[in-house]
Motif scaffolding. Structure first.
Motif, PDB file in Angstrom:
ATOM      1  N   LYS A 156       1.064  -1.178  -0.350  1.00  0.00           N
ATOM      2  CA  LYS A 156      -0.084   0.230   0.139  1.00  0.00           C
ATOM      3  C   LYS A 156       0.752   1.297   0.030  1.00  0.00           C
ATOM      4  N   SER A 157       1.464   1.281   1.135  1.00  0.00           N
ATOM      5  CA  SER A 157       3.011   2.006   0.666  1.00  0.00           C
ATOM      6  C   SER A 157       3.417   2.577  -0.571  1.00  0.00           C
ATOM      7  N   GLN A 158       3.480   1.472  -0.578  1.00  0.00           N
ATOM      8  CA  GLN A 158       4.693   1.351  -2.298  1.00  0.00           C
ATOM      9  C   GLN A 158       3.993   2.075  -3.858  1.00  0.00           C
ATOM     10  N   ILE A 159       1.994   1.588  -3.846  1.00  0.00           N
ATOM     11  CA  ILE A 159       1.030   2.452  -4.128  1.00  0.00           C
ATOM     12  C   ILE A 159       1.214   4.051  -4.248  1.00  0.00           C
ATOM     13  N   LEU A 160       0.890   4.099  -2.775  1.00  0.00           N
ATOM     14  CA  LEU A 160       0.678   5.340  -1.949  1.00  0.00           C
ATOM     15  C   LEU A 160       2.018   6.699  -2.981  1.00  0.00           C
ATOM     16  N   LEU A 161       2.990   5.927  -2.479  1.00  0.00           N
ATOM     17  CA  LEU A 161       4.014   6.402  -3.039  1.00  0.00           C
ATOM     18  C   LEU A 161       3.970   7.182  -4.693  1.00  0.00           C
ATOM     19  N   GLN A 162       3.793   6.111  -5.445  1.00  0.00           N
ATOM     20  CA  GLN A 162       4.119   6.507  -6.444  1.00  0.00           C
ATOM     21  C   GLN A 162       2.704   6.999  -7.496  1.00  0.00           C
ATOM     22  N   THR A 163       2.238   6.952  -6.525  1.00  0.00           N
ATOM     23  CA  THR A 163       1.022   7.890  -7.482  1.00  0.00           C
ATOM     24  C   THR A 163       0.997   9.603  -6.034  1.00  0.00           C
ATOM     25  N   GLU A 164       1.785   9.684  -5.107  1.00  0.00           N
ATOM     26  CA  GLU A 164       2.287  11.109  -5.140  1.00  0.00           C
ATOM     27  C   GLU A 164       3.333  11.796  -6.145  1.00  0.00           C
ATOM     28  N   ARG A 165       3.869  10.679  -6.439  1.00  0.00           N
ATOM     29  CA  ARG A 165       5.141  11.211  -7.501  1.00  0.00           C
ATOM     30  C   ARG A 165       4.223  11.514  -8.346  1.00  0.00           C
ATOM     31  N   GLY A 166       3.039  11.019  -8.899  1.00  0.00           N
ATOM     32  CA  GLY A 166       2.864  11.318 -10.489  1.00  0.00           C
ATOM     33  C   GLY A 166       2.312  10.501 -11.601  1.00  0.00           C
ATOM     34  N   LEU A 167       3.312   9.195 -10.908  1.00  0.00           N
ATOM     35  CA  LEU A 167       3.758   8.197 -12.033  1.00  0.00           C
ATOM     36  C   LEU A 167       2.570   7.000 -12.579  1.00  0.00           C
ATOM     37  N   VAL A 168       2.610   6.710 -13.315  1.00  0.00           N
ATOM     38  CA  VAL A 168       1.885   5.416 -13.855  1.00  0.00           C
ATOM     39  C   VAL A 168       1.378   4.714 -12.732  1.00  0.00           C
ATOM     40  N   ARG A 169       0.476   4.370 -13.097  1.00  0.00           N
ATOM     41  CA  ARG A 169      -0.161   2.739 -11.881  1.00  0.00           C
ATOM     42  C   ARG A 169       0.291   1.689 -12.750  1.00  0.00           C
ATOM     43  N   ASP A 170       1.308   1.108 -11.129  1.00  0.00           N
ATOM     44  CA  ASP A 170       2.137  -0.373 -11.274  1.00  0.00           C
ATOM     45  C   ASP A 170       1.072  -1.319 -11.219  1.00  0.00           C
ATOM     46  N   PRO A 171       0.776  -2.566 -12.213  1.00  0.00           N
ATOM     47  CA  PRO A 171       0.149  -3.319 -12.545  1.00  0.00           C
ATOM     48  C   PRO A 171       0.411  -4.231 -11.890  1.00  0.00           C
ATOM     49  N   ILE A 172       1.548  -4.211 -11.752  1.00  0.00           N
ATOM     50  CA  ILE A 172       2.479  -5.798 -10.454  1.00  0.00           C
ATOM     51  C   ILE A 172       1.897  -5.268  -8.924  1.00  0.00           C
ATOM     52  N   LEU A 173       2.148  -4.218  -8.364  1.00  0.00           N
ATOM     53  CA  LEU A 173       1.861  -4.466  -7.406  1.00  0.00           C
ATOM     54  C   LEU A 173       0.310  -4.034  -7.271  1.00  0.00           C
ATOM     55  N   GLU A 174      -0.554  -2.870  -8.197  1.00  0.00           N
ATOM     56  CA  GLU A 174      -2.076  -3.597  -8.125  1.00  0.00           C
ATOM     57  C   GLU A 174      -2.647  -5.667  -7.561  1.00  0.00           C
ATOM     58  N   THR A 175      -1.658  -6.448  -8.992  1.00  0.00           N
ATOM     59  CA  THR A 175      -2.594  -7.241  -8.799  1.00  0.00           C
ATOM     60  C   THR A 175      -1.881  -8.053  -7.532  1.00  0.00           C
ATOM     61  N   ALA A 176      -0.622  -7.218  -6.805  1.00  0.00           N
ATOM     62  CA  ALA A 176      -0.390  -7.983  -5.285  1.00  0.00           C
ATOM     63  C   ALA A 176      -1.223  -7.299  -3.957  1.00  0.00           C
ATOM     64  N   HIS A 177      -1.915  -6.010  -4.355  1.00  0.00           N
ATOM     65  CA  HIS A 177      -2.409  -5.589  -3.421  1.00  0.00           C
ATOM     66  C   HIS A 177      -4.113  -6.736  -3.051  1.00  0.00           C
ATOM     67  N   ARG A 178      -4.804  -6.933  -3.758  1.00  0.00           N
ATOM     68  CA  ARG A 178      -5.634  -7.631  -4.617  1.00  0.00           C
ATOM     69  C   ARG A 178      -5.328  -8.909  -4.410  1.00  0.00           C
ATOM     70  N   ASP A 179      -4.311  -9.738  -4.753  1.00  0.00           N
ATOM     71  CA  ASP A 179      -3.930 -11.164  -4.196  1.00  0.00           C
ATOM     72  C   ASP A 179      -4.042 -11.142  -2.576  1.00  0.00           C
ATOM     73  N   ILE A 180      -3.373 -10.343  -1.655  1.00  0.00           N
ATOM     74  CA  ILE A 180      -2.858 -10.197  -0.427  1.00  0.00           C
ATOM     75  C   ILE A 180      -3.692 -10.392  -0.087  1.00  0.00           C
ATOM     76  N   GLU A 181      -5.318  -9.135  -0.188  1.00  0.00           N
ATOM     77  CA  GLU A 181      -6.551  -8.936   0.155  1.00  0.00           C
ATOM     78  C   GLU A 181      -7.134  -9.665   0.339  1.00  0.00           C
ATOM     79  N   SER A 182      -6.967 -10.610  -0.815  1.00  0.00           N
ATOM     80  CA  SER A 182      -8.461 -11.745  -1.025  1.00  0.00           C
ATOM     81  C   SER A 182      -7.293 -12.468   0.105  1.00  0.00           C
TER      82      SER A 182
END
Length: 453
Positions: free
Chosen positions: A95-121
């Motif tokens: 989550k912190s890595q996703i927030l940092l990338q969002t604050e920097r205005g970077l393009v979303r990382d599909p690998i991090l988002e997939t990992a986030h969904r898998d861990i939560e599930s």
């Protein structure tokens, strides 16, 4: 590996061999990436990376591989509380890595988002009790006659795994531990495990092979699961016996006859005991031998026949065995024997053979065996044998005289031999079966070769 415990029961006095001395290989060589045990080369590797998703039966290509392979699967239950703590910690990191990338205005990382969904599930399923976590280890040991062949097998197995995004690694400097881990000792010496939850772990269930084929043998049919051919050589199995079950009209006789024909092509001799006269046409078509065993038949088997001793048999053993078999036959014919009658028959049978100069020192190939009527004559002269002789008259002079009181006049030289007992009277059928089976056994023991009965 094969060390001797000084305090064990295997400890012996100087020069005495122990059990370990007999089972240990002649030589053992351990290198960083393979072992040589006697004349065999072995190599063990483990799986260290799996893809995000595992398909069912992903082990099937390895299990069906036509190579000598040992596969060990170790499953160690893990504490769900520790796993949940680690997942919560990992989720916070993602989550912190996703927030940092969002604050920097970077393009979303599909690998991090997939990992986030898998861990939560996965965390939700663990908390609800729908999933459990395990430490999973998969070890594979290859065997080959040369180091070159071992390398070829390794390339083949590794390519199978990598095609599914599963990556193995050689157990460097741990070949001995790997060999122990894939031996049937229930020892995980490598301890190289991956965390897996219940769902992907279920895909490793090993008993998924549907192939029933070998490199040689006869064709038995087509596998309805995958349309592959069912080929195997029954004589290369640990036990070559088979039994055929099926409903009436299901094709049992047809399948058996088909196996007979195909086995004959492969050089196997066939002997059939036919209770319903189903195999006469088959015997005639293949130029086999067909013998009709009945009271009025022209084919006869003399139960007093003696087989020619093989190199590892003595005439004394053959004669004694045949006398014991004849006592068993007479017990069926006479409806049982008293202990006194048993002794009389044993003595009478020995004298009956002696009347034809057949003793433990005789050459059976040059002797003419006696008949049942000779036994009757001998028993009449033995005190207490009058009652037995009277019972035997039914088989020597009475209505059953055409069955057992004749010299053998059948000759088994063809590839297919059929004994038909359909026309034998019901009362005499057990006796006929006994005589036929004894004749077949004498044939089998006289010359060892591939036969189907």
């Amino acid at each position: 590996m094969f060390n001797k415990n000084k305090n064990s029961e295997n400890k012996t006095i100087d020069g005495t061999a122990t059990l370990l001395d007999f089972i240990a290989p002649s030589a053992l060589k351990i290198t960083p990436n393979y072992m040589q045990i006697g004349e065999k080369f072995t190599k063990t590797f483990f799986i260290f990376t799996y893809p995000r998703y595992l398909n069912t039966a992903w082990l099937s290509p390895l299990i069906n591989l036509d190579e000598i392979i040992d596969i060990s699967i170790f499953i160690h239950p893990a504490d769900s509380r520790d796993i949940l703590k680690n997942l919560t910690k990992k989720l916070a990191e993602v989550k912190s890595q996703i927030l940092l990338q969002t604050e920097r205005g970077l393009v979303r990382d599909p690998i991090l988002e997939t990992a986030h969904r898998d861990i939560e599930s996965l965390r939700d399923k663990l908390q609800q009790g729908n999933e459990r976590f395990f430490k999973f280890g998969l070890y594979v040991t290859l065997y080959a006659d040369t180091a070159e062949n071992l390398g070829k097998q390794e390339e083949k197995v590794i390519s199978l795994f990598e095609s599914k995004l599963i990556y193995p690694k050689t157990a460097l400097f741990q070949q001995e531990q790997g060999f122990h881990s894939t031996s049937p000792l229930l020892l995980d010496k490598l301890v190289t495990n991956i965390n897996l939850n219940t769902e992907p772990l279920s895909t490793t269930f090993p008993f998924i092979s549907s192939d029933l084929s070998a490199n040689e043998g006869i064709l038995y049919g087509i596998n309805r699961h995958n349309n592959s051919l069912i080929l195997f050589d029954r004589f290369k199995l640990e036990n070559s016996n088979t039994v055929v079950f099926g409903k009436s009209g299901g094709g049992k006789s047809y399948a058996t006859k088909l196996e007979i024909l195909r086995s004959m092509i492969m050089g196997t001799d066939i002997i059939v005991i036919d209770p319903e006269n189903e195999y006469q046409y088959l015997a005639e078509t293949t130029e086999g031998s067909f013998f009709n065993i009945s009271l009025t038949s022209e084919h006869h088997i003399n139960p007093f026949d003696l087989p020619i001793p093989t190199e590892d048999e003595k005439p004394e053993e053959i004669l004694r065995s045949n006398i014991v078999s004849l006592v068993g036959l007479l017990r069926i014919m006479l409806g049982g024997l008293t202990p006194n009658e048993d002794v009389i028959l044993d003595k009478a049978l020995t004298e009956t053979y002696a009347s034809r100069d057949i003793t433990t020192d005789s050459d059976f190939s040059k002797m003419t065996p006696p008949l049942l009527e000779d036994l009757e004559t001998v028993i009449k002269g033995i005190e207490g044998g009058e009652n037995i002789a009277l019972k035997l008259q039914k088989y020597t002079q009475g209505s059953f005289s055409g069955f057992l009181n004749k010299a053998t006049n059948i000759n088994i030289k063809n590839r297919l031999v059929v004994f038909n007992v359909r026309d034998m009277e019901e009362e005499l059928r057990p006796i006929a079966m006994y005589v036929i089976l004894h004749y077949i056994w004498n044939l089998v023991r006289s010359k060892l070769k591939k036969r189907l009965l």
